[in-house]
Enzyme design. Sequence first.
Site, PDB file in Angstrom:
ATOM      1  CB  CYS A 120     100.369  15.307 100.762  1.00 48.29           C
ATOM      2  SG  CYS A 120     100.447  13.821  99.815  1.00 48.29           S
ATOM      3  CG  HIS A 262      96.885  17.073 100.448  1.00 49.99           C
ATOM      4  ND1 HIS A 262      97.731  17.193  99.049  1.00 49.99           N
ATOM      5  CD2 HIS A 262      96.761  15.749 100.623  1.00 49.99           C
ATOM      6  CE1 HIS A 262      97.906  16.045  98.551  1.00 49.99           C
ATOM      7  NE2 HIS A 262      97.333  14.994  99.454  1.00 49.99           N
ATOM      8  CG  ASN A 292      96.814  12.623  97.012  1.00 49.28           C
ATOM      9  OD1 ASN A 292      97.905  13.431  96.628  1.00 49.28           O
ATOM     10  ND2 ASN A 292      96.735  11.977  98.188  1.00 49.28           N
TER      11      ASN A 292
HETATM   12  C1  COA Z   1      91.864   4.667  99.796  1.00 45.74           C
HETATM   13  C2  COA Z   1      90.231   4.532 100.362  1.00 45.74           C
HETATM   14  C3  COA Z   1      89.373   5.207  99.447  1.00 45.74           C
HETATM   15  C4  COA Z   1      89.873   3.242 100.436  1.00 45.74           C
HETATM   16  O1  COA Z   1      88.535   3.208 100.818  1.00 45.74           O
HETATM   17  P1  COA Z   1      87.949   2.171 102.389  1.00 45.74           P
HETATM   18  O2  COA Z   1      86.517   2.166 102.325  1.00 45.74           O
HETATM   19  O3  COA Z   1      89.133   2.353 103.285  1.00 45.74           O
HETATM   20  O4  COA Z   1      88.505   0.608 101.512  1.00 45.74           O
HETATM   21  P2  COA Z   1      89.309  -0.345 102.020  1.00 45.74           P
HETATM   22  O5  COA Z   1      90.878  -0.132 101.672  1.00 45.74           O
HETATM   23  O6  COA Z   1      88.925  -0.843 103.417  1.00 45.74           O
HETATM   24  O7  COA Z   1      88.964  -1.418 101.105  1.00 45.74           O
HETATM   25  C5  COA Z   1      87.488  -2.100 101.192  1.00 45.74           C
HETATM   26  C6  COA Z   1      87.221  -3.019  99.826  1.00 45.74           C
HETATM   27  O8  COA Z   1      87.391  -2.135  98.682  1.00 45.74           O
HETATM   28  C7  COA Z   1      88.266  -2.964  97.926  1.00 45.74           C
HETATM   29  N1  COA Z   1      88.942  -2.013  96.972  1.00 45.74           N
HETATM   30  C8  COA Z   1      90.218  -1.190  97.421  1.00 45.74           C
HETATM   31  N2  COA Z   1      90.410  -0.406  96.603  1.00 45.74           N
HETATM   32  C9  COA Z   1      89.475  -0.628  95.392  1.00 45.74           C
HETATM   33  C10 COA Z   1      89.484  -0.236  94.059  1.00 45.74           C
HETATM   34  N3  COA Z   1      90.259   0.751  93.448  1.00 45.74           N
HETATM   35  N4  COA Z   1      88.443  -0.790  93.277  1.00 45.74           N
HETATM   36  C11 COA Z   1      87.706  -1.693  93.845  1.00 45.74           C
HETATM   37  N5  COA Z   1      87.672  -2.216  95.050  1.00 45.74           N
HETATM   38  C12 COA Z   1      88.775  -1.798  95.980  1.00 45.74           C
HETATM   39  C13 COA Z   1      89.047  -3.634  98.863  1.00 45.74           C
HETATM   40  O9  COA Z   1      90.055  -4.689  98.297  1.00 45.74           O
HETATM   41  C14 COA Z   1      88.252  -4.195  99.784  1.00 45.74           C
HETATM   42  O10 COA Z   1      87.578  -5.338  99.414  1.00 45.74           O
HETATM   43  P3  COA Z   1      87.469  -6.392 100.206  1.00 45.74           P
HETATM   44  O11 COA Z   1      86.647  -5.955 101.514  1.00 45.74           O
HETATM   45  O12 COA Z   1      86.901  -7.445  99.526  1.00 45.74           O
HETATM   46  O13 COA Z   1      88.659  -6.845 101.089  1.00 45.74           O
HETATM   47  C15 COA Z   1      90.156   5.485 101.738  1.00 45.74           C
HETATM   48  O14 COA Z   1      90.616   4.731 102.772  1.00 45.74           O
HETATM   49  C16 COA Z   1      91.027   6.601 101.646  1.00 45.74           C
HETATM   50  O15 COA Z   1      90.920   7.647 100.673  1.00 45.74           O
HETATM   51  N6  COA Z   1      91.954   6.720 102.685  1.00 45.74           N
HETATM   52  C17 COA Z   1      92.773   7.885 102.789  1.00 45.74           C
HETATM   53  C18 COA Z   1      93.986   7.672 101.641  1.00 45.74           C
HETATM   54  C19 COA Z   1      94.596   8.947 101.328  1.00 45.74           C
HETATM   55  O16 COA Z   1      94.176  10.092 101.908  1.00 45.74           O
HETATM   56  N7  COA Z   1      95.982   8.640 101.194  1.00 45.74           N
HETATM   57  C20 COA Z   1      96.969   9.630 100.898  1.00 45.74           C
HETATM   58  C21 COA Z   1      97.250  10.668 102.112  1.00 45.74           C
HETATM   59  S1  COA Z   1      97.975  12.211 101.618  1.00 45.74           S
END
Ligand code: COA
Length: 335
Positions: A120, A262, A292
């Site tokens: 990115c 970004h 993204n």
């Molecule tokens: C991806 C993101 C939205 C996830 O949010 P989070 O609060 O960290 O969520 P987690 O991964 O800890 O998951 C929490 C719960 O939601 C669930 N979950 C994850 N994705 C899900 C989805 N799409 N739909 C429903 N539930 C989901 C997980 O399974 C987990 O469930 P559990 O507690 O029963 O195991 C967040 O971490 C994020 O945006 N991170 C940055 C990602 C990024 O920028 N990537 C590219 C970089 S350039």
Amino acid sequence: MSSPSARPAGVRITGTGMAVPPRIVSNDDLAKIVDTSDEWIRPRTGIVTRHISDESTRTSDLAAEAVRQALGNAGLNPTDLDLLVCATMTPDMICPATACRIVDKIGAVPCGAMDLNLACTGMVAGLTIAANFINGGAFKNVAVIGADRLSTIVNWEDRKTCVLFGDAAGAMIVSASDNPNQQCLFQKLNSDGGMGEALYVPRCEDDIPEGGKETFNGKFDTLQMNGREVYKFAVNALKECVSEALEQTGLTHEDIKMVIPHQSNIRMLQTAWKKLGFPDDKIYINIDRFGNTSAATIGLCMHELTEQGRFEVGDHVIFVAQGGGLTWGASLWRL
Ligand SMILES: CC(C)(COP(=O)(O)OP(=O)(O)OC[C@H]1O[C@@H](n2cnc3c(N)ncnc32)[C@H](O)[C@@H]1OP(=O)(O)O)[C@@H](O)C(=O)NCCC(=O)NCCS
């Protein structure tokens, strides 16, 4: 193509363009293929829809469309280009470089070509390369394209990643300027390979780090992500990059027309801006419509803002990005 010349007075962005595949996929559409929902995706990420390409569309197709548009807006012909830089982590093939294929597709042969794989952060790196080649007097017109089809490298059974990304290309033409006030005033690129396992695409068992076995989504050649780690890193990276750009140039919030970040998560952007003390109307957000789009994002934002007539000569703009590598960086331009 221009011949090498003396150093120009300045450097400027002369044209922008963008391309997205026509198919729009909503959160509800995704809920039909993985266990997710609009109620989960929208508040946590800000994403409502994304564009996903079909199998016959290649990264170079989207990129060629975006750069043709950018050249048209710059009033240039393909043969006016000295160099074409394509930032992508989803190249058509490992060899030849996707940039070579774009040069051919748009009729710019024998323009110089290079791919950049900085996920990115690629567009910020491409702009830095363009500014330096032009300021050094080597080139007059450089096309910088960010183009990615992350739909081809996500595991469509992994709800933690597949809901986040979209396909797109964004392009900017960077050219020599006679106006010494037009300049790239600050540029910084960073990397930390030690943090690479937070966001990576393993090809085989050996690529999976010791700590990554538990979070591996089960499919090689697809994106593995530790969302929480990336989130924490991204908030700090954005904040530090923008602060450093202001410090180094002696500019303040008031001097900046727009920060173009970004777009990976709206909550993460809002947290970073709050820490920076920037007003909301100086930060551009379009993640709701595109998700993204990796290297393409900053080009999409810049094109939309330019089309809306939001910039005047002399405005200051900060481009800032972070992503796989891990990598992060920024550049500040006086337009
Ligand atoms: C991806 C993101 C939205 C996830 O949010 P989070 O609060 O960290 O969520 P987690 O991964 O800890 O998951 C929490 C719960 O939601 C669930 N979950 C994850 N994705 C899900 C989805 N799409 N739909 C429903 N539930 C989901 C997980 O399974 C987990 O469930 P559990 O507690 O029963 O195991 C967040 O971490 C994020 O945006 N991170 C940055 C990602 C990024 O920028 N990537 C590219 C970089 S350039």
